[in-house]
Design a protein around this motif. Structure first.
Motif, PDB file in Angstrom:
ATOM      1  N   ALA A  95       0.839  -1.196   0.000  1.00 28.87           N
ATOM      2  CA  ALA A  95       0.000   0.000   0.000  1.00 28.87           C
ATOM      3  C   ALA A  95       0.873   1.246   0.000  1.00 28.87           C
ATOM      4  CB  ALA A  95      -0.926   0.004   1.212  1.00 28.87           C
ATOM      5  N   THR A  96       0.246   2.386  -0.273  1.00 33.55           N
ATOM      6  CA  THR A  96       0.926   3.675  -0.192  1.00 33.55           C
ATOM      7  C   THR A  96       0.044   4.664   0.574  1.00 33.55           C
ATOM      8  OG1 THR A  96       0.001   4.357  -2.330  1.00 33.55           O
ATOM      9  CG2 THR A  96       2.199   3.382  -2.342  1.00 33.55           C
TER      10      THR A  96
ATOM     11  N   THR B 173      -9.973  -0.322  -3.523  1.00 32.10           N
ATOM     12  CA  THR B 173      -8.541  -0.081  -3.331  1.00 32.10           C
ATOM     13  C   THR B 173      -8.263   1.035  -2.325  1.00 32.10           C
ATOM     14  OG1 THR B 173      -8.506   1.443  -5.221  1.00 32.10           O
ATOM     15  CG2 THR B 173      -7.963  -0.881  -5.655  1.00 32.10           C
ATOM     16  N   ASP B 174      -9.312   1.609  -1.722  1.00 38.85           N
ATOM     17  CA  ASP B 174      -9.088   2.617  -0.680  1.00 38.85           C
ATOM     18  C   ASP B 174      -8.575   1.939   0.583  1.00 38.85           C
ATOM     19  OD1 ASP B 174     -10.008   5.016  -2.010  1.00 38.85           O
ATOM     20  OD2 ASP B 174     -12.033   4.171  -1.881  1.00 38.85           O
ATOM     21  N   LEU B 175      -7.599   2.570   1.215  1.00 38.41           N
ATOM     22  CA  LEU B 175      -7.055   2.049   2.455  1.00 38.41           C
ATOM     23  C   LEU B 175      -7.926   2.512   3.620  1.00 38.41           C
ATOM     24  CD1 LEU B 175      -4.477   0.333   2.914  1.00 38.41           C
ATOM     25  CD2 LEU B 175      -3.332   2.438   3.627  1.00 38.41           C
ATOM     26  N   ALA B 176      -8.157   1.617   4.571  1.00 36.10           N
ATOM     27  CA  ALA B 176      -9.000   1.954   5.728  1.00 36.10           C
ATOM     28  C   ALA B 176      -8.259   2.884   6.692  1.00 36.10           C
ATOM     29  CB  ALA B 176      -9.421   0.681   6.461  1.00 36.10           C
ATOM     30  N   GLU B 177      -9.049   3.565   7.515  1.00 34.54           N
ATOM     31  CA  GLU B 177      -8.540   4.437   8.578  1.00 34.54           C
ATOM     32  C   GLU B 177      -7.687   5.579   8.046  1.00 34.54           C
ATOM     33  OE1 GLU B 177      -6.796   1.333  11.182  1.00 34.54           O
ATOM     34  OE2 GLU B 177      -8.442   1.841  12.553  1.00 34.54           O
TER      35      GLU B 177
ATOM     36  N   VAL C 167      -3.891  10.513   1.708  1.00 35.94           N
ATOM     37  CA  VAL C 167      -4.586   9.551   0.853  1.00 35.94           C
ATOM     38  C   VAL C 167      -3.906   8.203   1.041  1.00 35.94           C
ATOM     39  CG1 VAL C 167      -5.179   8.910  -1.515  1.00 35.94           C
ATOM     40  CG2 VAL C 167      -5.192  11.317  -0.828  1.00 35.94           C
ATOM     41  N   GLY C 168      -4.708   7.162   1.186  1.00 31.13           N
ATOM     42  CA  GLY C 168      -4.167   5.817   1.317  1.00 31.13           C
ATOM     43  C   GLY C 168      -4.753   4.889   0.275  1.00 31.13           C
ATOM     44  N   GLU C 169      -3.885   4.117  -0.359  1.00 31.83           N
ATOM     45  CA  GLU C 169      -4.333   3.237  -1.445  1.00 31.83           C
ATOM     46  C   GLU C 169      -3.654   1.876  -1.351  1.00 31.83           C
ATOM     47  OE1 GLU C 169      -3.138   5.450  -4.838  1.00 31.83           O
ATOM     48  OE2 GLU C 169      -4.921   6.735  -4.852  1.00 31.83           O
ATOM     49  N   LYS C 170      -4.436   0.820  -1.587  1.00 33.85           N
ATOM     50  CA  LYS C 170      -3.861  -0.514  -1.732  1.00 33.85           C
ATOM     51  C   LYS C 170      -3.276  -0.658  -3.139  1.00 33.85           C
ATOM     52  CE  LYS C 170      -7.956  -1.987   0.751  1.00 33.85           C
ATOM     53  NZ  LYS C 170      -9.276  -2.584   0.549  1.00 33.85           N
TER      54      LYS C 170
END
Length: 557
Positions: free
Chosen positions: A402-403, A442-446, A429-432
């Protein structure tokens, strides 16, 4: 470099130090929803020994959100029927306090010689009946103890400007129970308890010395052991056989995480710049008691970073760094077992790899005659990030790539000597790298939406001030729907606060948080936690407090 498992930074809490002269303070706090707190601190000593003792007691009722709902009311709004409604608080507990808490802090500083000092500290927390409204259980109590012993000696020789040796021990007991919920049946005869205790102790040794007039080297050893141990207990008069089958089941089977590390940090200063570089090697062994036939794990990792400051001119500083750090999975992520089911479902995943974060930070800080601004951007690449997959029935934690990237902006502006603004803006912003198996998101949680804080402050006299603060957050539009998160509306909250000093000894503070009585939530519903579901199958959002009035009086001597 000094701390085990810090992927991007560490929060250090600094408590009061003993004073040489006798002094102290007593404070009383009251607030909406039955909040009460009394605290006292006294400190003093002599040339060789200084001591401090601080104690407090506090309690608070269930707060009301902006719509006037207590914890009981927020659950009632889920419109649960049938077996699902068993998570509601019993009517006899619908108005019970949200928690009770007592704390104690004791410190002693001993100057052994002119260049040697011993620091002793012990902190005690005793909390009872802590309600967790969006969970299925509440804490019967939460007891914690923290002990630290620090020894330092300065100027031993050319290769030891400062030697520090620290021992620490921290322990927590935290049993969660259905005692106050309908699910425990009449007189709580069907109570389910999930008891968890954890303890960490360690020793850290650091030695620093000057290589030359502009260079300093710090080397150290860090070792620690953390234990997690959890089990289930069920009380049942209707099905004693089931109670006997569950009681004694392990949730986490006496897991020890043993870490040994070497670290070093070199700082070099130039006329207009400085560079700091660090290196750390970790060797970690994780072992279980073995009654559940779960395997142990071994991890090794090298962390390193370099960070530079450059003073471009008298008012402008540039800074930036790149680093790499590791975090091993904890006992819950590796070994957690559900209490229900035959055999017990294994929620943790014993084969997890450690997470590695490679991060780049760049920023600038600029000062003007009556203002300052600091801006920073960062990019974080996470390898083997530990993530919860709610689509799986067992072994729900897994490694993904992830990033996370974002920026923050902060600063102040002085209108005159007494009135000034301070502000802060953060967005990330967080992305898998790719969706989990069986999922599309593909959105990263939290990863919360952007947040802005801006405050107008007025220092109208010595020790006296007033402030108006606006906290605003955007809509939570990027969320991991496949793993329980949901859209959350943005919010704006207005906070007012004033402090007035009556001479040198007495101070009165009063204020109101969320002055407009807004209804809002700041925490999403990632399925990593066990939360309540509403009648539509969505996870319950817990709203923050509504309009909250408070007042605090402090007497110092």
């Amino acid at each position: 470099m000094e701390n085990f498992g810090t992927l991007s930074g560490a929060v250090k809490i600094t408590t009061k130090e003993p004073a040489q002269e006798m002094q102290g303070e007593v404070s009383l706090n009251i607030g909406s929803w039955g909040y009460q707190k009394a605290a006292a601190t006294v400190s003093g000593g002599g040339d060789k020994v200084r001591m401090l003792v601080s104690m407090s007691t506090e309690t608070g009722d269930q707060y009301e959100d902006g719509d006037g709902n207590t914890f009981y009311g927020q659950i009632a709004n889920l419109n649960l029927v049938g077996p699902a409604a068993m998570v509601q608080y019993k009517d006899i507990y619908k108005d019970m306090p949200a928690y009770e808490k007592r704390t104690f802090l004791g410190k002693a500083f001993i100057d052994i010689t002119e260049n040697q000092q011993l620091r002793l500290s012990h902190t005690v927390n005793r909390s009872d009946d802590i309600l967790y409204p969006s969970s299925k259980m509440d804490a019967l109590y939460d007891d914690s103890d923290i002990t630290t012993v620090d020894y330092s000696i300065a100027n031993i020789g050319d290769y030891s400007k400062q030697l520090d040796i620290q021992y620490y021990n921290s322990s927590v007991e935290h049993p969660m129970s259905t005692y106050y919920r309908n699910s425990s049946g009449p007189n709580s005869a069907e109570e389910m308890i999930s008891a968890l205790s954890t303890e960490v102790q360690g020793v850290k040794i650091k030695n620093s010395f000057d290589l030359d007039s502009s260079s300093q080297l710090m080397i150290g050893v860090d070792t620690s052991t953390r234990n997690w141990d959890g089990s289930y207990e069920k009380k049942s008069v209707t099905d004693p056989m089931m109670a006997n089958m569950i009681t004694g089941r392990k949730s986490i089977d006496d897991v020890d995480t043993k870490n040994r590390a070497l670290f070093a940090e070199l700082e070099k200063r130039y006329s207009a710049s400085s560079i700091k570089a660090g290196l750390r090697y970790d060797d970690t062994t994780i072992e279980t008691a073995g009654t559940l036939n779960q395997p142990g794990n071994d991890y090794t990792g090298v962390s390193a970073n370099i960070f530079a400051n450059y003073q471009l001119n008298d008012s402008t500083r540039l800074f930036g760094g790149i680093g790499r750090a590791n975090r091993v999975p904890d006992a819950r992520e590796l070994y957690f077992m559900s209490g229900m089911g035959m055999p017990q479902p294994e929620i943790g995943t014993p084969t997890l790899e450690q997470t590695t974060n490679t991060e780049l930070d760049l920023g600038v800080e600029k000062r003007y005659q009556n203002a300052s601004v600091k801006a920073k951007v960062f990019y974080s690449s996470l390898d083997n990030f530990i993530y919860f997959n709610s689509s799986k029935m067992t072994n729900k934690f897994e490694n993904i790539d992830a990033t996370i990237y974002g920026l923050n902006l902060s600063g102040d502006y002085f209108i005159n000597d007494s009135v000034y603004l301070d502000y802060g803006l953060a967005h990330q912003v967080g992305e898998k790298a790719q969706p989990l198996a069986g999922q599309t998101d593909t959105d990263l949680a939290e990863i919360p939406p952007y947040k802005l804080n801006i405050a107008l402050n007025y220092d109208y006299a010595a020790g006296s001030s007033a402030s108006v603060e606006l906290v605003h957050a955007g809509n939570w539009a990027n969320y991991d729907a496949d793993n329980g998160e949901q859209p959350i509306d943005g919010y704006s909250v207005l906070n007012l606060k004033g402090t007035h000093a009556f001479g040198q000894h007495f101070e009165l503070t009063a204020g109101v948080d969320n002055a407009t009585d807004a209804t809002y939530a700041v925490t999403n519903t990632y399925n990593d936690l066990t939360l309540l579901f509403d009648g539509n199958g969505d996870v319950m959002l817990i709203n923050e407090p509504g309009r909250y009035f408070y007042m605090q009086g402090t007497y110092r001597f």
